[in-house]
Motif scaffolding. Structure first.
Motif, PDB file in Angstrom:
ATOM      1  N   PRO A  45      29.538  49.514 -24.076  1.00 24.16           N
ATOM      2  CA  PRO A  45      29.239  49.930 -25.459  1.00 24.16           C
ATOM      3  C   PRO A  45      30.472  50.391 -26.245  1.00 24.16           C
ATOM      4  N   ILE A  46      31.369  51.123 -25.593  1.00 22.53           N
ATOM      5  CA  ILE A  46      32.539  51.602 -26.345  1.00 22.53           C
ATOM      6  C   ILE A  46      33.433  50.440 -26.748  1.00 22.53           C
ATOM      7  N   ARG A  47      33.621  49.491 -25.845  1.00 20.44           N
ATOM      8  CA  ARG A  47      34.473  48.354 -26.203  1.00 20.44           C
ATOM      9  C   ARG A  47      33.836  47.526 -27.316  1.00 20.44           C
ATOM     10  N   LEU A  48      32.508  47.408 -27.289  1.00 22.56           N
ATOM     11  CA  LEU A  48      31.836  46.682 -28.369  1.00 22.56           C
ATOM     12  C   LEU A  48      32.025  47.382 -29.707  1.00 22.56           C
ATOM     13  N   ARG A  49      31.942  48.724 -29.675  1.00 22.74           N
ATOM     14  CA  ARG A  49      32.118  49.475 -30.920  1.00 22.74           C
ATOM     15  C   ARG A  49      33.549  49.360 -31.432  1.00 22.74           C
ATOM     16  N   LEU A  50      34.500  49.406 -30.515  1.00 21.84           N
ATOM     17  CA  LEU A  50      35.905  49.247 -30.914  1.00 21.84           C
ATOM     18  C   LEU A  50      36.144  47.852 -31.486  1.00 21.84           C
ATOM     19  N   LEU A  51      35.591  46.823 -30.821  1.00 27.43           N
ATOM     20  CA  LEU A  51      35.774  45.451 -31.316  1.00 27.43           C
ATOM     21  C   LEU A  51      35.153  45.293 -32.696  1.00 27.43           C
ATOM     22  N   SER A  52      33.970  45.889 -32.893  1.00 25.18           N
ATOM     23  CA  SER A  52      33.316  45.764 -34.203  1.00 25.18           C
ATOM     24  C   SER A  52      34.143  46.446 -35.293  1.00 25.18           C
ATOM     25  N   LEU A  53      34.739  47.579 -34.947  1.00 23.14           N
ATOM     26  CA  LEU A  53      35.618  48.283 -35.905  1.00 23.14           C
ATOM     27  C   LEU A  53      36.830  47.432 -36.263  1.00 23.14           C
TER      28      LEU A  53
ATOM     29  N   LEU B  27      29.477  49.681 -34.760  1.00 20.96           N
ATOM     30  CA  LEU B  27      28.100  49.591 -34.295  1.00 20.96           C
ATOM     31  C   LEU B  27      27.632  50.987 -33.898  1.00 20.96           C
ATOM     32  N   THR B  28      26.359  51.260 -34.036  1.00 22.63           N
ATOM     33  CA  THR B  28      25.850  52.535 -33.528  1.00 22.63           C
ATOM     34  C   THR B  28      25.853  52.499 -32.003  1.00 22.63           C
ATOM     35  N   GLU B  29      25.722  53.677 -31.399  1.00 25.25           N
ATOM     36  CA  GLU B  29      25.700  53.728 -29.931  1.00 25.25           C
ATOM     37  C   GLU B  29      24.516  52.947 -29.363  1.00 25.25           C
ATOM     38  N   GLU B  31      22.845  50.367 -30.773  1.00 23.79           N
ATOM     39  CA  GLU B  31      23.076  48.923 -30.926  1.00 23.79           C
ATOM     40  C   GLU B  31      24.051  48.438 -29.865  1.00 23.79           C
ATOM     41  N   ALA B  32      25.112  49.199 -29.685  1.00 26.16           N
ATOM     42  CA  ALA B  32      26.145  48.798 -28.724  1.00 26.16           C
ATOM     43  C   ALA B  32      25.593  48.776 -27.302  1.00 26.16           C
ATOM     44  N   ALA B  33      24.726  49.729 -26.976  1.00 27.02           N
ATOM     45  CA  ALA B  33      24.173  49.783 -25.614  1.00 27.02           C
ATOM     46  C   ALA B  33      23.317  48.545 -25.333  1.00 27.02           C
ATOM     47  N   THR B  34      22.484  48.176 -26.321  1.00 25.81           N
ATOM     48  CA  THR B  34      21.638  46.987 -26.142  1.00 25.81           C
ATOM     49  C   THR B  34      22.482  45.732 -25.988  1.00 25.81           C
ATOM     50  N   LEU B  35      23.462  45.577 -26.875  1.00 26.46           N
ATOM     51  CA  LEU B  35      24.311  44.390 -26.820  1.00 26.46           C
ATOM     52  C   LEU B  35      25.114  44.341 -25.527  1.00 26.46           C
ATOM     53  N   ALA B  36      25.595  45.501 -25.068  1.00 24.67           N
ATOM     54  CA  ALA B  36      26.413  45.532 -23.848  1.00 24.67           C
ATOM     55  C   ALA B  36      25.607  45.034 -22.646  1.00 24.67           C
ATOM     56  N   LEU B 110      23.968  38.376 -30.608  1.00 26.17           N
ATOM     57  CA  LEU B 110      25.240  38.394 -29.886  1.00 26.17           C
ATOM     58  C   LEU B 110      26.324  37.690 -30.699  1.00 26.17           C
ATOM     59  N   ARG B 111      25.955  36.549 -31.311  1.00 24.04           N
ATOM     60  CA  ARG B 111      26.948  35.835 -32.137  1.00 24.04           C
ATOM     61  C   ARG B 111      27.414  36.718 -33.284  1.00 24.04           C
ATOM     62  N   GLU B 112      26.450  37.431 -33.871  1.00 20.54           N
ATOM     63  CA  GLU B 112      26.788  38.295 -35.014  1.00 20.54           C
ATOM     64  C   GLU B 112      27.759  39.403 -34.611  1.00 20.54           C
ATOM     65  N   ALA B 113      27.594  39.907 -33.387  1.00 23.22           N
ATOM     66  CA  ALA B 113      28.511  40.960 -32.914  1.00 23.22           C
ATOM     67  C   ALA B 113      29.917  40.421 -32.682  1.00 23.22           C
ATOM     68  N   LEU B 114      30.043  39.099 -32.709  1.00 26.44           N
ATOM     69  CA  LEU B 114      31.348  38.474 -32.459  1.00 26.44           C
ATOM     70  C   LEU B 114      31.945  37.831 -33.699  1.00 26.44           C
ATOM     71  N   THR B 115      31.365  38.167 -34.865  1.00 31.91           N
ATOM     72  CA  THR B 115      31.939  37.627 -36.102  1.00 31.91           C
ATOM     73  C   THR B 115      33.140  38.469 -36.490  1.00 31.91           C
TER      74      THR B 115
END
Lengths: 117, 117
Positions: A45-53, B27-29, B31-36, B110-115
């Motif tokens: 989750p933290i890496r996802l949040r950092l990547l999104s930022l 991302l919120t915590e 959202e990030a947890a689900t995506l992770a 998932l694709r959206e989290a990678l835009t």
């Protein structure tokens, strides 16, 4: 019964499956191994949040990543290092801080692996 | 110095960073947890190859997944179970086989989290 038809190199022959459906060729083992390493870097989750930022901000000073994710400098540094090792972000040192940006091609490859066709 | 300006609920106020750049909200915590969790399911070459097969084929009988990835039925069954638990594919039992298809919304998230924006 699965029938495999040999074809010339570079020519994809659809498999005829036991159920009569055409089964597409999967990713190669090499492609899948590379992508799996990158997805593993995103399984946090933290890496996802950092990547999104970083993705949303264009280019971000590492000093600005601490407060939004509520983590210390060593923790953020650890996670940006893992994202960079996976080839998802690149950093440029300016003075005492690193400025991070995403690697658009790498993110594009991951998005493509998640398309539905 | 990082300045946070309080705003009305639902209104996003850009952070003014120490370096003068606007830093987007991550991302919120939750959202990030689900995506992770979903990305973790993709951090494996065999699961990626199975997902690519299922995505490219539309709907696939589990009997047709064995030969393309060169794995046994129990192994393929284990990996499709993990993809299904992550909400990336769904199965429908017909006779002795399960037919798998992807969950387009999950792949889209998932694709959206990678835009890159």
């Amino acid at each position: 019964m699965t029938v495999n038809v040999k074809s010339a190199p570079g020519v994809t022959t659809p498999r005829i499956s036991c159920c009569g459906t055409d089964v597409a060729d999967p990713l190669t083992e090499d492609e899948a191994a590379t992508l799996a390493t990158r997805f593993a870097a995103l399984a946090d989750p933290i890496r996802l949040r950092l990547l999104s930022l970083i993705a949303a901000s264009g280019e971000v000073c590492s000093c600005d990543l601490l407060e939004p994710v509520g983590r210390s400098q060593p923790t953020v540094s650890h996670h940006t290092k893992l994202l960079a090792e996976a080839g998802l972000i690149v950093g440029e040192k300016r003075g005492r801080w690193v400025w991070w940006s995403t690697v658009p091609e790498a993110l594009g490859d991951l998005r493509e692996a998640l398309t539905n066709d």
